[in-house]
Structures are given as structure tokens and as C-alpha cells.
Write a protein that holds these residues in place. Structure first.
Motif, PDB file in Angstrom:
ATOM      1  N   ARG A 146      49.523  36.104  47.353  1.00  0.00           N
ATOM      2  CA  ARG A 146      48.898  36.664  47.245  1.00  0.00           C
ATOM      3  C   ARG A 146      48.205  37.600  46.684  1.00  0.00           C
ATOM      4  N   SER A 147      49.686  37.812  45.423  1.00  0.00           N
ATOM      5  CA  SER A 147      48.835  39.179  44.658  1.00  0.00           C
ATOM      6  C   SER A 147      48.135  37.958  43.018  1.00  0.00           C
ATOM      7  N   TYR A 148      48.369  37.370  43.115  1.00  0.00           N
ATOM      8  CA  TYR A 148      47.534  36.424  41.822  1.00  0.00           C
ATOM      9  C   TYR A 148      46.283  36.443  42.331  1.00  0.00           C
ATOM     10  N   ALA A 149      45.738  36.568  43.846  1.00  0.00           N
ATOM     11  CA  ALA A 149      44.682  35.979  44.212  1.00  0.00           C
ATOM     12  C   ALA A 149      43.753  37.291  44.590  1.00  0.00           C
ATOM     13  N   ALA A 150      44.869  38.516  44.179  1.00  0.00           N
ATOM     14  CA  ALA A 150      43.996  39.718  44.380  1.00  0.00           C
ATOM     15  C   ALA A 150      43.711  40.530  42.948  1.00  0.00           C
ATOM     16  N   ASP A 151      44.121  39.636  41.897  1.00  0.00           N
ATOM     17  CA  ASP A 151      44.149  39.841  40.853  1.00  0.00           C
ATOM     18  C   ASP A 151      42.799  39.151  40.131  1.00  0.00           C
ATOM     19  N   TRP A 152      42.842  38.055  40.464  1.00  0.00           N
ATOM     20  CA  TRP A 152      41.390  36.618  40.150  1.00  0.00           C
ATOM     21  C   TRP A 152      40.320  37.676  40.736  1.00  0.00           C
ATOM     22  N   LYS A 153      40.720  37.934  42.303  1.00  0.00           N
ATOM     23  CA  LYS A 153      39.324  38.955  42.690  1.00  0.00           C
ATOM     24  C   LYS A 153      38.657  40.338  41.595  1.00  0.00           C
ATOM     25  N   THR A 154      40.083  40.928  40.649  1.00  0.00           N
ATOM     26  CA  THR A 154      39.678  41.924  40.235  1.00  0.00           C
ATOM     27  C   THR A 154      38.914  41.708  38.731  1.00  0.00           C
ATOM     28  N   TRP A 155      39.353  40.993  38.261  1.00  0.00           N
ATOM     29  CA  TRP A 155      39.368  39.554  37.027  1.00  0.00           C
ATOM     30  C   TRP A 155      37.508  39.306  37.252  1.00  0.00           C
ATOM     31  N   THR A 156      37.181  39.082  37.997  1.00  0.00           N
ATOM     32  CA  THR A 156      36.174  38.614  38.989  1.00  0.00           C
ATOM     33  C   THR A 156      35.282  39.863  38.261  1.00  0.00           C
ATOM     34  N   ALA A 157      35.707  40.534  39.445  1.00  0.00           N
ATOM     35  CA  ALA A 157      34.480  41.895  39.137  1.00  0.00           C
ATOM     36  C   ALA A 157      34.166  42.543  37.772  1.00  0.00           C
ATOM     37  N   PHE A 158      35.669  42.819  37.271  1.00  0.00           N
ATOM     38  CA  PHE A 158      35.241  43.087  35.693  1.00  0.00           C
ATOM     39  C   PHE A 158      34.522  42.273  35.138  1.00  0.00           C
ATOM     40  N   CYS A 159      34.510  40.815  34.839  1.00  0.00           N
ATOM     41  CA  CYS A 159      34.066  40.448  34.476  1.00  0.00           C
ATOM     42  C   CYS A 159      32.300  40.423  35.165  1.00  0.00           C
ATOM     43  N   THR A 160      32.128  39.817  36.281  1.00  0.00           N
ATOM     44  CA  THR A 160      30.070  40.444  36.155  1.00  0.00           C
ATOM     45  C   THR A 160      30.419  41.521  36.117  1.00  0.00           C
ATOM     46  N   THR A 161      30.904  42.814  35.618  1.00  0.00           N
ATOM     47  CA  THR A 161      30.236  43.935  34.961  1.00  0.00           C
ATOM     48  C   THR A 161      30.162  43.537  33.830  1.00  0.00           C
ATOM     49  N   LEU A 162      30.569  43.344  32.807  1.00  0.00           N
ATOM     50  CA  LEU A 162      30.590  43.121  32.014  1.00  0.00           C
ATOM     51  C   LEU A 162      29.782  41.366  31.357  1.00  0.00           C
ATOM     52  N   GLN A 163      28.971  40.803  33.037  1.00  0.00           N
ATOM     53  CA  GLN A 163      28.530  39.165  32.603  1.00  0.00           C
ATOM     54  C   GLN A 163      28.853  38.527  31.130  1.00  0.00           C
ATOM     55  N   ILE A 164      30.190  38.245  31.937  1.00  0.00           N
ATOM     56  CA  ILE A 164      30.820  37.195  31.038  1.00  0.00           C
ATOM     57  C   ILE A 164      31.377  35.915  31.795  1.00  0.00           C
ATOM     58  N   PRO A 165      31.768  35.339  31.828  1.00  0.00           N
ATOM     59  CA  PRO A 165      31.899  34.403  32.361  1.00  0.00           C
ATOM     60  C   PRO A 165      33.882  34.356  33.014  1.00  0.00           C
ATOM     61  N   THR A 166      34.258  34.200  33.724  1.00  0.00           N
ATOM     62  CA  THR A 166      35.992  33.609  34.395  1.00  0.00           C
ATOM     63  C   THR A 166      36.680  33.403  33.072  1.00  0.00           C
ATOM     64  N   THR A 167      35.912  31.936  32.512  1.00  0.00           N
ATOM     65  CA  THR A 167      36.844  31.449  31.665  1.00  0.00           C
ATOM     66  C   THR A 167      37.174  32.101  29.928  1.00  0.00           C
TER      67      THR A 167
END
Length: 355
Positions: A61-82
Motif C-alpha cells: 500500500r505504501s508503494y502504491a501511495a508513493d507512486w500516486k504522489t510521483w504520478t501527480a508530480f510528473c503531471t505537474t512537470l509534464q514529464i513521463p513517469t519513467t
């Protein structure tokens, strides 16, 4: 006319055979054929699934939450999550520290969660130097915050559940099925210095009878698995062995693979489903509130309480670590052993020195 075979014809006949190589050299990855590559890929997939099955639910669950935060950050910067580079990971740290106001330990864990998810789900191996650079920036932020005497971030350490509080809480547990379960959870959790995830992860097969009490195998743990010998208590009202047996009988737990502590329907019927770590912690918190204790206990309070009380009782550090699962010389264990009374002889090194 020569009887020697035509070179071209020989190459065509033997094209399906592997190239000749020295017998003392193993195959290099570039020399793998399609069949071997497919079998290795299948092994990778199977091993990932097995590792995922072994991972505690709270870690997943923690990893899933971490990835959700990373996805939101990448969306803000308009960069791919990879795109986990030195620059993006440093920007991620800056985003979490300055914008989200996250705690140091939370940011450090999220960095780990992102890199693990990228590797396991997207086959992207993040450059170790990139994560090192991000963590160095995080350390710099914390150092500047300390120099500026900013308040510490995060919830801080869980308050230790002292024995007097534990006795009061247990005494206030009802005599119904809910109270029987909560009493067993609190007393056994205290006795094995359990984290909330360890309590939730216990199966019936992990709790074995012994002539002297119980042998509790803690298998779902952040650290190495451990077996804790839990003796009968001198006071029947706070005896963890008697409390466990009362719950096991009332709940009619029989399947060794089922959770030791279960959900209970509002009608009082015990459900086959186990508790989540969050729910286990909530039960400990609620029990303290019902007893009228002002301190807000959390899922880690019984763990810290055992370490603190054992130290005050003069128990050997190795004996305490054997219950908590810490390694010898662990600084984390020191953090669990809390100073509870600044004017008590056991907690104040100046008292009794002869000044």
C-alpha cells in the motif's frame, strides 16, 4: 576433385547449431537464443510475483501511495513517469519538502517506493547516483531546517504505553467478544513488542502452545522474522497467554492459515477476514480513549511500551532486542526506550550519584 565438403554447404547444414566457443567459457547474454531468453523472462515474471506475494500488505500500500504522489508530480512537470533522472528526483525532493511539507522519513521512503516500482513494473533501473543526489539534497534541507530551529516534521515517536496505562486499558475492555479480542491484542501485542502490521499479520499457526506459555512466530515484519517466548503472567487479568486462549476459544479459530485476529460484525459474529494494519492500530488507539487516557496511543505504542518498561526493569539489552527483533547495538531500539519520568532515579542519571 576434392572430397572435402563445400564450406558454404557446411555452413547451411550447421546453421542451427550454436557457434563454436571455448569450452571453459560460459554463454554471454548476447549469445542467448530465443528459447533461453523466453525462459529467463518467464522466471523473472514468476519471481516478481512470488516476491510480491511475500511483501507485507502495508508495504504494498505504501508503494502504491508513493507512486500516486510521483504520478501527480510528473503531471505537474509534464514529464513521463519513467523519467527518473538526477534532475527529476531532486525536483521531486524539493516538491515534497517545500510544497507538500512532508517529513524527512516520508520523502526518503517515497524515493525508495518510486525506484522499486519503476524497476518491478516498468523495467526501468534508476541510476544509483541519481537517487544518491536526491537524498543528499534531502539531507541538506533537513540540516538547514535544524539550523533554523524549525519544528520537527511528522507525527514523531509513538508514546510508550506504560504498564499502568496497559492495566487500566485492559480493565476497561468489555466482557463481550469485542472486549475479548481487544484485550488479547493489547496484551499479546505488548508482549511481543508488535508493530501494528505484525499484529495484523499473525496467523493461527504462528501462535503455538508451550508448557511455559506461548511461542509466537512473528513472520510479517519490517526486520528479520523472530520467535518470541511469551510466559504466563503473574496477574491473570493481564496475562497475555490467558487472554489469547480466551479469544481463540471465543472466536473458534481452527484453520492454521487464517488470521489470528479477525474482524467482528456489529452483531458480534467473528468474520473470516483478518484485520488490516490500519485497523489494528485504530483498535489500540480506541482502547486508550475508552479508558479515558489523555495520551493518544498509536499502533506502535505497545512496542515502545515493552521496550521502555523492560529497560526500566533492568532487563539485559540483548533480551529486549530478542523480543523487538532489533540487531545488537541498534540505534532504533534506543529510540523505543523512552525517558518517561525526568525525576525518577532510573530515568535521571544524576540522582544517586552523590552530588
Amino acid at each position: 576433385m576434392s572430397d572435402a565438403p563445400d564450406i558454404v554447404e557446411a555452413e547451411l547444414v550447421d546453421a542451427h547449431l550454436p557457434a563454436i566457443r571455448p569450452t571453459n567459457r560460459p554463454l554471454l547474454p548476447a549469445e542467448y537464443d530465443a528459447d533461453l531468453r523466453a525462459r529467463l523472462a518467464a522466471l523473472d515474471t514468476a519471481s516478481d510475483e512470488h516476491a510480491q506475494d511475500q511483501r507485507p500488505d502495508n508495504t504494498t500500500r505504501s508503494y502504491a501511495a508513493d507512486w500516486k504522489t510521483w504520478t501527480a508530480f510528473c503531471t505537474t512537470l509534464q514529464i513521463p513517469t519513467t523519467a527518473a533522472t538526477r534532475g527529476t528526483l531532486r525536483a521531486f525532493v524539493d516538491y515534497l519538502w517545500n510544497r507538500e511539507k512532508r517529513a524527512y522519513s516520508t520523502i526518503d521512503r517515497k524515493l525508495a517506493g518510486v525506484t522499486v516500482t519503476l524497476r518491478q513494473q516498468y523495467s526501468v533501473v534508476v541510476d544509483p547516483e541519481a537517487t544518491k543526489a536526491a537524498r543528499e539534497l534531502l539531507k541538506d534541507y533537513r540540516k538547514k531546517a535544524e539550523e533554523a530551529e524549525e519544528p520537527a516534521r511528522g507525527r514523531g515517536k509513538a508514546p510508550a504505553m506504560r504498564l499502568d496505562s496497559l492495566r487500566l486499558i485492559v480493565d476497561k475492555c468489555d466482557s463481550d467478544i469485542f472486549g475479548v479480542r481487544d484485550r488479547a491484542m493489547l496484551l499479546l501485542g505488548f508482549s511481543i513488542a508488535a508493530r501494528r502490521a505484525e499484529l495484523a499479520g499473525l496467523r493461527l499457526r504462528n501462535i503455538r502452545d508451550d508448557d511455559n506459555g506461548l511461542l509466537v512466530d512473528v513472520r510479517v515484519s519490517k526486520t528479520e522474522p523472530r520467535t518470541v517466548p511469551v510466559p504466563y503472567g503473574t496477574n491473570p487479568a493481564t496475562c497475555p497467554v490467558r487472554a489469547w486462549k480466551a479469544w481463540a476459544e471465543a472466536a473458534q479459530i481452527a484453520d492454521p492459515g487464517r488470521h489470528a485476529f479477525r474482524r467482528i460484525h456489529h452483531t458480534g459474529s467473528v468474520q473470516p477476514q483478518g484485520l488490516t494494519p490500519q485497523r489494528a492500530g485504530d483498535i489500540i488507539t480506541a482502547a486508550g480513549l475508552r479508558a479515558g487516557i489523555e495520551v493518544l496511543f498509536t499502533g506502535h505504542s505497545v512496542r515502545s511500551g515493552l521496550a521502555t518498561e523492560a529497560r526500566r526493569a533492568g532487563k539485559d539489552r540483548k533480551a529486549i532486542a530478542a523480543i523487538t527483533g532489533h540487531k545488537e547495538g541498534s540505534k532504533v531500539l534506543d529510540g523505543y526506550m523512552q525517558i518517561v519520568d525526568q525525576w525518577d532515579e532510573q530515568d535521571n542519571a544524576l540522582i544517586g550519584l552523590g552530588l
